[in-house]
Design a protein around this motif. Structure first.
Motif, PDB file in Angstrom:
ATOM      1  N   LYS A  12       0.823  -1.192   0.000  1.00 56.46           N
ATOM      2  CA  LYS A  12       0.000   0.000   0.000  1.00 56.46           C
ATOM      3  C   LYS A  12       0.862   1.249   0.000  1.00 56.46           C
ATOM      4  O   LYS A  12       1.846   1.357   0.729  1.00 56.46           O
ATOM      5  N   SER A  13       0.481   2.219  -0.815  1.00 60.93           N
ATOM      6  CA  SER A  13       1.227   3.460  -0.924  1.00 60.93           C
ATOM      7  C   SER A  13       0.973   4.338   0.293  1.00 60.93           C
ATOM      8  O   SER A  13      -0.029   4.186   1.008  1.00 60.93           O
ATOM      9  N   VAL A 119      -4.407  -0.307 -10.626  1.00 60.74           N
ATOM     10  CA  VAL A 119      -5.627   0.042 -11.370  1.00 60.74           C
ATOM     11  C   VAL A 119      -6.847  -0.013 -10.445  1.00 60.74           C
ATOM     12  O   VAL A 119      -7.741   0.839 -10.532  1.00 60.74           O
ATOM     13  N   SER A 120      -6.891  -0.998  -9.546  1.00 61.83           N
ATOM     14  CA  SER A 120      -8.013  -1.112  -8.615  1.00 61.83           C
ATOM     15  C   SER A 120      -8.100   0.097  -7.701  1.00 61.83           C
ATOM     16  O   SER A 120      -9.187   0.630  -7.447  1.00 61.83           O
ATOM     17  N   GLU A 121      -6.955   0.548  -7.188  1.00 58.01           N
ATOM     18  CA  GLU A 121      -6.945   1.742  -6.340  1.00 58.01           C
ATOM     19  C   GLU A 121      -7.398   2.972  -7.109  1.00 58.01           C
ATOM     20  O   GLU A 121      -8.163   3.798  -6.601  1.00 58.01           O
ATOM     21  N   ILE A 212     -13.145  -4.212  -4.161  1.00 63.54           N
ATOM     22  CA  ILE A 212     -12.708  -4.693  -2.854  1.00 63.54           C
ATOM     23  C   ILE A 212     -11.460  -3.962  -2.371  1.00 63.54           C
ATOM     24  O   ILE A 212     -10.999  -4.195  -1.254  1.00 63.54           O
ATOM     25  N   CYS A 213     -10.914  -3.085  -3.211  1.00 61.49           N
ATOM     26  CA  CYS A 213      -9.708  -2.344  -2.833  1.00 61.49           C
ATOM     27  C   CYS A 213     -10.061  -1.278  -1.800  1.00 61.49           C
ATOM     28  O   CYS A 213     -11.015  -0.520  -1.975  1.00 61.49           O
ATOM     29  N   ARG A 214      -9.295  -1.220  -0.727  1.00 60.42           N
ATOM     30  CA  ARG A 214      -9.541  -0.252   0.331  1.00 60.42           C
ATOM     31  C   ARG A 214      -8.618   0.951   0.187  1.00 60.42           C
ATOM     32  O   ARG A 214      -7.398   0.805   0.124  1.00 60.42           O
ATOM     33  N   ILE A 215      -9.211   2.115   0.107  1.00 59.26           N
ATOM     34  CA  ILE A 215      -8.441   3.356   0.064  1.00 59.26           C
ATOM     35  C   ILE A 215      -8.982   4.276   1.150  1.00 59.26           C
ATOM     36  O   ILE A 215     -10.116   4.130   1.610  1.00 59.26           O
TER      37      ILE A 215
END
Length: 242
Positions: A12-13, A119-121, A212-215
């Motif tokens: 994770k960034s 891409v998901s984020e 499903i990507c959490r940001i």
């Protein structure tokens, strides 16, 4: 498939994708559009250092080194060479050093965004901002296009070196032909494949797409947002008072 799996396991960034977009907008607006003197002498160097700090936080050592090298060379050329050179050479130096010194921070932030965002984020961030799919889908395709083109160019370079075709091999014309023609063909094919992959994933469906990507925003995002707000305020203040 290997490249995709590597991308999907990326850690994770430190910044949310929306914060990265805000930083790109801020840096390009203030560094390019802002004048010199007054408070801008503090704001512009601070924004210029942002890509370097973020590269270091993400452990992108090579990107940090190249950014520092290119920007330092452009800045020193603008500071030391341009005042001492006249004529056509002065025009060339002003153009090259000026472009790199002003555009390099924005370009570096764009590279940081592409290299540290999946891409998901990115699609999750576009959904949170309620951006139309007409804009989000082409941008998501772009996120995979440039890294894939880089991988293709590296593979073509390896194949050419195995055949003894290189700059120092006495075959410069063949080097250009055997590298550029396959690369152009690969670019067209990659674009078509990525577009088909995006549609297969349901990016063009008329229904709301789940992710499903959490940001989310963290402490670094808050600091970056404050820096952006202060920078825009300084830019407006310099325009009004100037």
């Amino acid at each position: 498939m290997g490249a995709f799996m590597l991308s999907s396991r990326k850690r994770k960034s430190v910044l949310d994708p929306r914060t990265k977009l805000l930083l790109i907008l801020t840096i390009t607006s203030v560094v390019i559009g802002g004048g010199n003197g007054g408070i801008m002498n503090v704001v512009k160097p601070a924004l210029t250092a942002m890509p370097l700090i973020l590269f270091l936080l993400e452990r992108k050592w090579k990107s940090a080194f190249l950014y520092t090298l290119i920007y330092t060379a452009a800045f020193l050329g603008e500071l030391l060479l341009i005042p001492n050179v006249q004529g056509f050479l002065n025009f060339i130096l002003v153009a090259c050093c000026g472009v790199f010194a002003r555009f390099m921070p924005g370009i570096a932030m764009g590279i940081y965004l592409v290299n540290t965002t999946t891409v998901s984020e990115f699609m999750a961030a576009m959904g949170r901002m309620h951006i139309s799919q007409k804009i989000a889908i082409p941008l998501s395709v772009m996120f995979r296009f440039f890294p894939t083109v880089g991988e293709e160019y590296s593979a073509i370079g390896d194949a050419m070196r195995m055949r003894g075709i290189r700059f120092g091999g006495g075959k410069p014309a063949k080097m250009l032909e055997y590298r550029m023609v396959p690369l152009l063909v690969s670019c067209v094919k990659i674009g078509e494949e990525l577009s088909a992959a995006a549609l297969t994933r349901g990016l063009g469906a008329p229904v709301r797409r789940t992710n499903i990507c959490r940001i989310g925003f963290g402490k670094f995002d808050i600091v970056a947002a404050v820096i952006c707000a202060v920078s825009f305020f300084a830019l407006i203040l310099s325009k009004v008072c100037g």
